[in-house]
Scaffold this active site. Structure first.
Site, mmCIF file in Angstrom:
data_model
loop_
_atom_site.group_PDB
_atom_site.id
_atom_site.type_symbol
_atom_site.label_atom_id
_atom_site.label_comp_id
_atom_site.label_asym_id
_atom_site.label_seq_id
_atom_site.Cartn_x
_atom_site.Cartn_y
_atom_site.Cartn_z
ATOM 1 N N HIS A 82 0.847 -1.207 0.000
ATOM 2 C CA HIS A 82 0.000 0.000 0.000
ATOM 3 C C HIS A 82 0.886 1.263 0.000
ATOM 4 O O HIS A 82 0.890 2.030 0.956
ATOM 5 C CB HIS A 82 -0.876 -0.045 1.263
ATOM 6 C CG HIS A 82 -2.063 0.857 1.246
ATOM 7 N ND1 HIS A 82 -1.975 2.230 1.188
ATOM 8 C CD2 HIS A 82 -3.396 0.587 1.295
ATOM 9 C CE1 HIS A 82 -3.177 2.756 1.203
ATOM 10 N NE2 HIS A 82 -4.064 1.802 1.267
ATOM 11 N N GLU A 140 -0.817 1.051 -5.476
ATOM 12 C CA GLU A 140 -0.606 -0.161 -4.689
ATOM 13 C C GLU A 140 -0.546 -1.407 -5.576
ATOM 14 O O GLU A 140 -1.566 -1.813 -6.145
ATOM 15 C CB GLU A 140 -1.742 -0.283 -3.680
ATOM 16 C CG GLU A 140 -1.946 0.986 -2.851
ATOM 17 C CD GLU A 140 -3.320 1.064 -2.216
ATOM 18 O OE1 GLU A 140 -3.899 0.013 -1.917
ATOM 19 O OE2 GLU A 140 -3.818 2.197 -2.040
#
Ligand code: TA6
Length: 318
Positions: free
Chosen positions: A159, A285
């Protein structure tokens, strides 16, 4: 080397001879800093980030495992980012040559507590590597060590919060409208060629899972974005116009890519996110979401991302 970070949390610092560096907290195996040879910070960490378990650190590169977002019964993004990892005492031989690079191997295994919420045995090995050109590589290897023959299935994401000068002056593309050279490499060998953006399918957030197709040759930002691009090309570029800098994400074993910027309203609703900080960050991500990964006991999955930040002279003319 190992040292104490914020709130006395243990962290590892990797340095490369030209001056670039990476910092990783053992809490969450969380990369919180990636600096280039000029000491510029390339990742975003909120000024209001809470370095206090069990809250995940806001920014850097949270590891989402074994569940991305709310795609399942676990807490959002799973529990790997809320656990204390250890330095891997005996990493198995690594297929990638890391000879002229500095790296650290981290290890997370399930605890009895974890078994209550996710009844599986696993070994998760993360290698964080700082390359000679200041590029940051992360390789995750997840192995199913269930003694009872049970397979398990998970979703995953790195992330990554990139630091940008102004989100309104950024482009994201996988198109070949941008070539940029890695520092110190010849133009030919280092040309960053990325493919066209055309026909990138995405899900606009997870709830309705309705599919759309992105048209055009670049993604720009005027409001909140929370999209999961499905089966994207392996290379994605973020062009920061003001900084004349291109981030390049290369991913392997991670077919999807989530693009997220909370914009003003959502940012204000997050206690560990400054009201105006959304202007200076962008999450891209590398992820495996649409097709969750299933491992039988003894099987191992590998997911890699390689990040580089290169001057983008040509792109600045965009
Ligand atoms: O990046 C995609 C996303 O799932 C967004 O929906 C938003 O929730 C973000 O992750 C941050 O999640 P977190 O649990 O770290 O606040």
């Amino acid at each position: 080397q190992m040292c104490k970070g914020i709130n006395g949390l243990d962290k590892v610092v990797l340095r490369e001879f030209r001056g670039s560096s990476v910092e990783i907290y053992l809490y969450g195996a969380h990369v919180t800093s990636w600096k280039n040879e000029h000491g510029e910070e390339l990742l975003f960490v909120s000024s209001k980030a809470i370095f206090k378990p069990p809250k995940a650190i806001r920014g850097g590169i949270p590891i989402c495992f074994p569940q991305f977002s709310n795609l399942g019964p676990l807490e959002a993004h799973g529990f790997a980012r809320n656990r204390f990892w250890s330095i891997d005492p005996s990493p198995p031989p690594f297929p990638v040559d890391s000879s002229n690079k500095t790296y650290v191997d981290l290890l997370l295994k399930n605890t009895e507590e974890d078994m209550k919420i996710w009844p599986h045995s696993f070994e998760f090995r993360l290698r964080v590597t700082l390359g000679p050109a200041g590029d940051l590589m992360m390789t995750s290897r997840v192995r199913n060590t269930n003694p009872d023959g049970k397979p398990f299935t998970f979703t995953f994401a790195y992330h990554t919060y990139f630091s940008v000068s102004d989100i309104r002056n950024c482009l994201v593309l996988t198109g070949d409208t941008c070539n940029a050279s890695l520092p110190g490499e010849t133009q030919k060998q280092s040309e960053v060629r990325v493919e066209g953006l055309e026909t990138l399918d995405y899900l606009d957030n997870l709830q309705n899972r309705e599919r759309f197709t992105e048209q055009g040759d670049a993604i720009t930002f005027e409001s909140e974005v929370d999209k999961i691009y499905l089966s994207t090309p392996t290379k994605i570029a973020i062009l920061d116009h003001e900084k004349k800098r291109t981030f390049v994400i290369r991913k392997d074993g991670l077919s999807d890519a989530v693009v997220w910027n909370p914009w003003d309203k959502k940012a204000k609703s997050l206690a560990d996110f400054g009201d105006d900080e959304y202007k200076h960050m962008l999450c891209i991500e590398a992820a495996a979401i649409e097709k969750p990964i299933t491992l039988k006991p003894g099987e191992e999955w590998k997911g890699r991302q390689e990040l580089s930040a290169v001057p983008s002279s040509y792109c600045s003319g965009q």
